[in-house]
Design an enzyme around this catalytic site. Structure first.
Site, short mmCIF file in Angstrom:
data_model
loop_
_atom_site.label_atom_id
_atom_site.label_comp_id
_atom_site.label_asym_id
_atom_site.label_seq_id
_atom_site.Cartn_x
_atom_site.Cartn_y
_atom_site.Cartn_z
N THR A 426 0.84 -1.20 0.00
CA THR A 426 0.00 0.00 0.00
C THR A 426 0.88 1.25 0.00
OG1 THR A 426 -1.64 -1.26 1.25
CG2 THR A 426 -1.90 1.12 1.27
N GLY A 512 0.54 -0.21 5.28
CA GLY A 512 1.01 -1.10 6.34
C GLY A 512 0.06 -2.20 6.74
N GLY A 513 -0.90 -2.59 5.88
CA GLY A 513 -1.81 -3.68 6.24
C GLY A 513 -2.62 -3.32 7.46
#
Length: 609
Positions: A426, A512-513
């Site tokens: 991302t 960062g998930g």
């Protein structure tokens, strides 16, 4: 760093933002084409409150700035603004370049949430360009031969590919408020794709990572192998890389609009790449042609001092999670006459995260498909109850029940427990333009290099693994299970903050998930509660408290001390290195704009000169 930086005297001497009276406001927005679930819509309407209009002279004197993950992308955004574009035009230009220079993180084959503030109109609009499941998807989409697929198998399968929303988002945002020429927004990226760019350290490092190569198919698929591994070797840092296919795709989008992407030859390429083995997608040309961007109201937490924290609504977690963390943190702060050690502030930051993450994991999903109690989750009466439920350091993290807390029917039996992992592939862009308009946009292809499938110069996402692969848990359906046309839950938290006069104060966000929530919260707490500069807040070690383990970044200054402090308190600490945050922050100060770029990536924050 948290422990050593903070002192009770520093806290008690600052005019800190109190959030005890946090409430939901449906921020003024451009017309929406979405109907929320009935109870959430009613609750939002009952507490609806517009942002206070800017006071005094409407002229903007603070300047303009772009903060993003690559200097070439930042320069593209600044170039577009010099030529008459606004924050939306700059965001398109920035992201079109990012899709070229850091394809492991985002691109045309992915999606995004954009939170846009129009200063002259005093309106916030959220453009939901999240990927969608194909019309043929079912709740058991990731069940194979009676068993739930593991993440890696699902990640590299065609079933992971959602209908991309990024290009449609570009157009929807530009049609709503862009001021520059549509085609000109793509010119910097086209130029770089044709002439070439030098491969950066981040892309080269990802391609050479043996750990990553062991689990993805990037060097096995013929198209991606030829592009990323010429002669069988990963692209080295500094290599002059050209992508004529990407340039050709952008040229068609620039001249024909999104129809060039969602119909015809490019769409056929997407369907073919997604449908290839293993476990090919059921995506059709009709799925692509039918994709729509949703305009949604932002979720804004209203503070007693007049400050507002605004982020994206479900299926994004931003509006719920950021406001819940900040509200809980405030409620757990000591009173003015209570003396505590510095470590206490670290503890309540962790406890607020654990409570909010548990609620997010249980309740948040696509509100067009399931009931999401957005207003209830940040209702001050619920937060007062929830703050008292802070888990012991060694206790299991569980969701709260806003229904019971607010004197209504229980909600806790609605869904099965969902522990979906959101992987980090991302990027985040923060922009303020010369008129004081702002964009906070987080874009993604989900995990690194998406599904490892490429067509027409761009990678396809693996976004559908953000659904719960298990459709049920404990005999109950999971809110975030797949369904036809549904958008998977996201951790992305593109966020804007406004001061008591209604003026823009802060633009923040990160990749960062599932750790995005913690990363962004760190900047909100750091700047607004701890009095740090934007860069100081970004530089703090990341601390992620989702579930029963607290992840602490120990390869940053202060991280080892924080890990040891939390361990002594009784928390199960996971010492981490190589955190993949990519925070990009702009803070509006009295003397102008203050920017920050995450040193963990290769981005910059730069003013328009």
């Amino acid at each position: 760093m948290y422990r050593r930086t903070l002192s009770p005297s520093r806290f008690l001497g600052l005019p800190l933002i109190a959030i005890a009276g946090l409430a939901l406001s449906a921020c003024t927005q451009a017309k929406s084409n979405v109907t929320s679930s009935a109870d959430a819509a009613k609750s939002a309407a009952e507490t609806a409150e517009s942002l206070s209009p800017p006071t005094g002279d409407l002229s903007w004197t603070k300047g303009a700035m772009v903060a993003a993950a690559n200097p070439l992308a930042v320069e593209a955004g600044l170039e577009v603004m010099r030529n008459g574009g606004n924050a939306i035009d700059a965001a398109i230009a920035v992201h079109a370049v990012l899709g070229l220079v850091e394809p492991e993180s985002s691109g045309l084959g992915g999606g995004a949430f954009m939170v846009y503030y129009d200063r002259a109109k005093d309106e916030i609009t959220v453009f939901d360009g999240r990927e969608m499941a194909p019309a043929a998807a079912t709740a058991d989409y990731f069940v194979k031969d009676g068993k739930v697929m593991d993440f890696i198998e699902a990640w590299q399968s065609g079933h992971s590919v959602g209908v991309p929303g990024q290009v449609a988002l570009y157009k929807a945002a530009h049609d709503a408020a862009g001021t520059g020429d549509w085609a000109a927004d793509f010119a910097p990226a086209i130029r770089l794709a044709e002439n070439g760019f030098n491969v950066g350290e981040k892309l080269a490092g990802a391609l050479s990572s043996e750990r990553l190569r062991a689990v993805i198919n990037l060097d096995d698929n013929p198209v991606t192998a030829a592009y990323f591994y010429p002669d069988g070797k990963p692209l080295p840092e500094g290599y002059l890389l050209k992508n004529p296919d990407y340039a050709a795709t952008l040229k068609r989008i620039a001249t024909e609009g999104p129809s060039a992407f969602y119909t015809g030859e490019i769409a056929e390429g997407i369907v073919a790449a997604a449908g290839a083995e293993p476990y090919g997608s059921v995506m059709t040309m009709e799925d692509l042609a039918n994709y729509t961007v949703k305009k949604r109201p932002a979720v804004c937490g209203t503070l007693p001092t007049g400050y507002k924290i605004c982020s994206a609504p479900p299926p994004s977690s931003g509006g719920v999670a950021q406001n819940e963390i900040m509200g809980l943190y405030d409620l757990m702060k000591p009173g003015p006459n209570v003396r505590v050690t510095e470590d206490y502030y670290l503890k309540i930051f962790v406890d607020a995260q654990r409570l909010a993450y548990a609620d997010r994991d249980y309740y948040v999903a696509d509100a067009d498909y399931v009931t999401v109690p957005t207003a209830d989750l940040i209702n001050p009466d619920y937060l007062k109850v929830r703050a008292k439920e802070a888990f012991a350091p060694d206790a299991h993290a569980t969701p709260g029940d806003p229904g019971v807390a607010l004197g209504r029917n229980p909600m806790i039996g609605m869904w099965g427990q969902d522990q979906t992992e959101h992987k980090p592939g991302t990027t985040h862009i923060s922009i303020i333009d010369t008129d004081g308009n702002a964009v906070s946009m987080t874009a993604t292809v989900e995990a690194a290099f998406g599904s490892s499938r490429m067509t027409h110069g761009f990678l396809l996402n693996n976004q559908l693994t953000d659904f719960s692969r298990a459709p049920t848990a404990g005999g109950q359906p999971v809110a975030n299970a797949p369904a036809a046309g549904k958008r998977p839950r996201s951790s992305m938290s593109p966020t804007l903050v406004f001061d008591p006069d209604g003026d823009l104060f802060m633009v923040t966000g990160s990749p960062g998930g599932n750790s995005i929530i913690a990363y962004v919260a760190k900047t909100l707490v750091g700047v607004m509660e701890w009095g740090l500069t934007a860069q100081e807040a970004v530089d703090l070690p990341n601390i992620i408290a989702r579930g029963d383990t607290v992840g602490v970044e120990v390869d940053r200054e202060g991280g080892p001390e924080d890990a040891e402090t939390l361990r002594q308190m009784g928390y199960d600490v996971d010492e981490r290195e190589g955190e993949n945050s990519g925070l990009h922050v702009i803070v509006v100060r009295d003397n102008g704009l203050e920017g920050a770029a995450d040193p963990r990536r290769e981005g910059i924050a730069k003013k328009l000169e």
